[in-house]
Design a protein around this motif. Structure first.
Motif, PDB file in Angstrom:
ATOM      1  N   THR A 290      -9.116   3.472   4.034  1.00 36.51           N
ATOM      2  CA  THR A 290      -8.490   4.570   3.367  1.00 36.51           C
ATOM      3  C   THR A 290      -8.618   6.009   4.197  1.00 36.51           C
ATOM      4  OG1 THR A 290      -8.554   3.459   1.281  1.00 36.51           O
ATOM      5  CG2 THR A 290      -8.168   5.884   1.145  1.00 36.51           C
ATOM      6  N   GLN A 291      -7.783   6.897   4.262  1.00 34.60           N
ATOM      7  CA  GLN A 291      -7.919   7.793   5.250  1.00 34.60           C
ATOM      8  C   GLN A 291      -8.547   8.955   4.447  1.00 34.60           C
ATOM      9  OE1 GLN A 291      -4.406   9.802   6.612  1.00 34.60           O
ATOM     10  NE2 GLN A 291      -5.199  11.153   8.121  1.00 34.60           N
ATOM     11  N   PHE A 292      -8.082   9.423   3.314  1.00 28.49           N
ATOM     12  CA  PHE A 292      -8.507  10.596   2.646  1.00 28.49           C
ATOM     13  C   PHE A 292      -9.445   9.988   1.449  1.00 28.49           C
ATOM     14  CE2 PHE A 292      -4.738  12.374   4.301  1.00 28.49           C
ATOM     15  CZ  PHE A 292      -5.223  12.991   5.332  1.00 28.49           C
ATOM     16  N   SER A 293     -10.076  10.677   0.586  1.00 28.67           N
ATOM     17  CA  SER A 293     -10.757  10.495  -0.531  1.00 28.67           C
ATOM     18  C   SER A 293     -10.073  10.996  -1.882  1.00 28.67           C
ATOM     19  CB  SER A 293     -12.184  11.320  -0.411  1.00 28.67           C
ATOM     20  OG  SER A 293     -12.970  10.833   0.492  1.00 28.67           O
ATOM     21  N   PHE A 294     -10.482  10.066  -2.911  1.00 30.34           N
ATOM     22  CA  PHE A 294      -9.781  10.135  -4.104  1.00 30.34           C
ATOM     23  C   PHE A 294     -10.767  10.140  -5.287  1.00 30.34           C
ATOM     24  CE2 PHE A 294      -6.979   8.353  -1.034  1.00 30.34           C
ATOM     25  CZ  PHE A 294      -5.649   8.842  -1.420  1.00 30.34           C
TER      26      PHE A 294
END
Length: 431
Positions: A290-294
């Motif tokens: 996954t590229q970004f964080s959630f």
């Protein structure tokens, strides 16, 4: 291939997670790979491979006999590795099993295609050729379908880099939510703690990677990284839940997120909000796919409020209520094109049990490609709202892992991290 921006996968497949194989790699060896693939012996880290990253982290290996070059997304959030298999002559970025003498499809009556686990819960499935049928479906709507098979993988020129009988999915159909990214890769290399993952099949109980923030390079290390210039790592333990829960991924790298602070100010949130609930929802996963964080909705809202207050007068809000980048990120600003660098911003620190991850500067803000407002670029904060995309989890993506040495210590059930210049690390390791 699944969109790596928010690729939490829901996999259905009939497959056994226990099998016998023999590898020439020993546990006390170290494999160093460049996240682009070449093996270069370097002191105490012989097993190294460089990699490339843009939206995804990719590593280049060879598969089959004679070897065919493949480019695979490095994904600590997935188990089964898989390749696009050539369906028609001239198909780019694919593996052609008909040209490999070591390729071995797995029949549906094989024990490898029978045992049901949490990840692979669909009953045994046979195709028209009586081969083990595999279907992978991802939360963003992408999918891949094909057969389970075994073949020889290689990550270098030495005999110790030859991995015979590696189990993977040979996928001959599917659809993707990100066709441009998909066209540049051949498949995915699964690196979680499941028995079918690439690192498990190799027989290593530890691996590390380091992603450069200044260019598109990186390094992947299988085994122990004995590097005198590497700072001591801070370790955070993996969360263990013995009971099977419907929304808890037991083979993910799940860590204990305890809080978040913005420029030293801890968000006023109960610690219980970071703990998985009775269904397993709410775990925190370290995910290179996954590229970004959630963050879950309430935590995201608290971060949005505090960050917005601290950058008032420093950044100009985008001011478009309906604009949401990638369907999950709505903390966005206008930045003059004439600026060479962003103004100094408050750092966001993720507080884990025993370790912290500081997200600052270029890792905190992302310029939205192609988005211009007058003479301004559009930048968005690199945290997304999990609730907006239907994820019941916290996810730490690879963008926030840049310039961090990330060690996945499976034997000791922990993840280690330390800040480091990853471009310099690659140079020191000869990649």
């Amino acid at each position: 291939m699944a969109n790596p921006l928010f690729r939490l996968c829901l996999i259905s497949m009939a497959v056994l997670l226990h099998f016998n194989f023999s590898l020439s790699v020993k546990e006390d060896d170290t494999v160093l790979l460049p996240l682009k693939a070449q093996i270069i012996s370097s002191g105490s880290v012989p097993n190294k491979l460089s990699f490339h990253h843009n939206v995804s982290l990719t590593v280049t290996l060879t598969v089959g006999t004679p070897p065919q070059s493949v480019t695979m997304v490095l994904d600590t959030g997935s188990e089964l590795s898989w390749l696009h298999c050539k369906k028609t002559p001239g198909t780019p970025n694919s593996f052609d099993p008909t040209h490999s003498s070591s390729y071995s499809p797995i029949p549906c009556y094989s024990p490898t295609c029978r045992i049901r686990t949490r990840d692979f819960t669909v009953p045994v499935s046979c195709d028209a050729r009586k081969l083990c049928h595999a279907v992978l479906s991802y939360a963003d709507g992408s999918s891949a379908e094909g057969n389970l098979a075994g073949d020889t993988f290689r990550y270098g020129e030495s005999t110790s880099s030859v991995l015979p009988g590696m189990i993977f999915g040979c996928m001959d159909s599917g659809w993707s939510s990100n066709p441009d990214e998909d066209s540049r890769t051949t498949g995915l290399i699964g690196m979680n703690r499941g028995s079918l993952s690439f690192v498990s099949q190799m027989g290593f109980s530890k691996f590390s990677y380091c992603i450069s923030g200044s260019d598109s390079s990186g390094v992947l290390v299988f085994g122990e990284a004995k590097l005198p210039w590497l700072r001591p790592l801070n370790y955070t333990p993996l969360v263990k839940i013995s009971l099977p829960l419907p929304y808890f991924d037991r083979v993910a790298y799940t860590v204990e997120l305890e809080g978040i602070k913005v420029s030293g100010k801890i968000l006023s949130l109960p610690k219980s909000i970071f703990v998985p609930d009775h269904t397993g929802a709410g775990q925190t996963m370290v995910d290179s796919g996954t590229q970004f964080s959630f963050l879950l909705g309430p935590v995201y809202a608290a971060l949005k409020k505090e960050f917005s207050e601290q950058v008032r007068g420093i950044l100009r809000p985008l001011g478009e209520v309906d604009f949401v980048f990638q369907g999950a990120m709505d903390v966005c600003y206008r930045v003059e094109m004439s600026r060479n660098v962003l103004p100094e911003l408050p750092a966001v620190t993720l507080i884990f049990r025993g370790a912290e991850m500081v997200v600052a500067a270029e890792r905190l803000m992302y310029r939205v490609p192609g988005m211009v407002r007058g003479n301004d670029w559009v930048y968005c904060m690199t945290f997304g709202n999990s609730d907006l995309i239907g994820m019941e989890a916290y996810v730490i993506g690879h963008h926030h892992q840049q310039n961090m040495w990330m060690e996945f210590d499976i034997a000791n059930s922990r993840v280690g991290l330390a800040e480091v210049r990853c471009d310099l690390a690659s140079q020191r390791l000869g990649l």
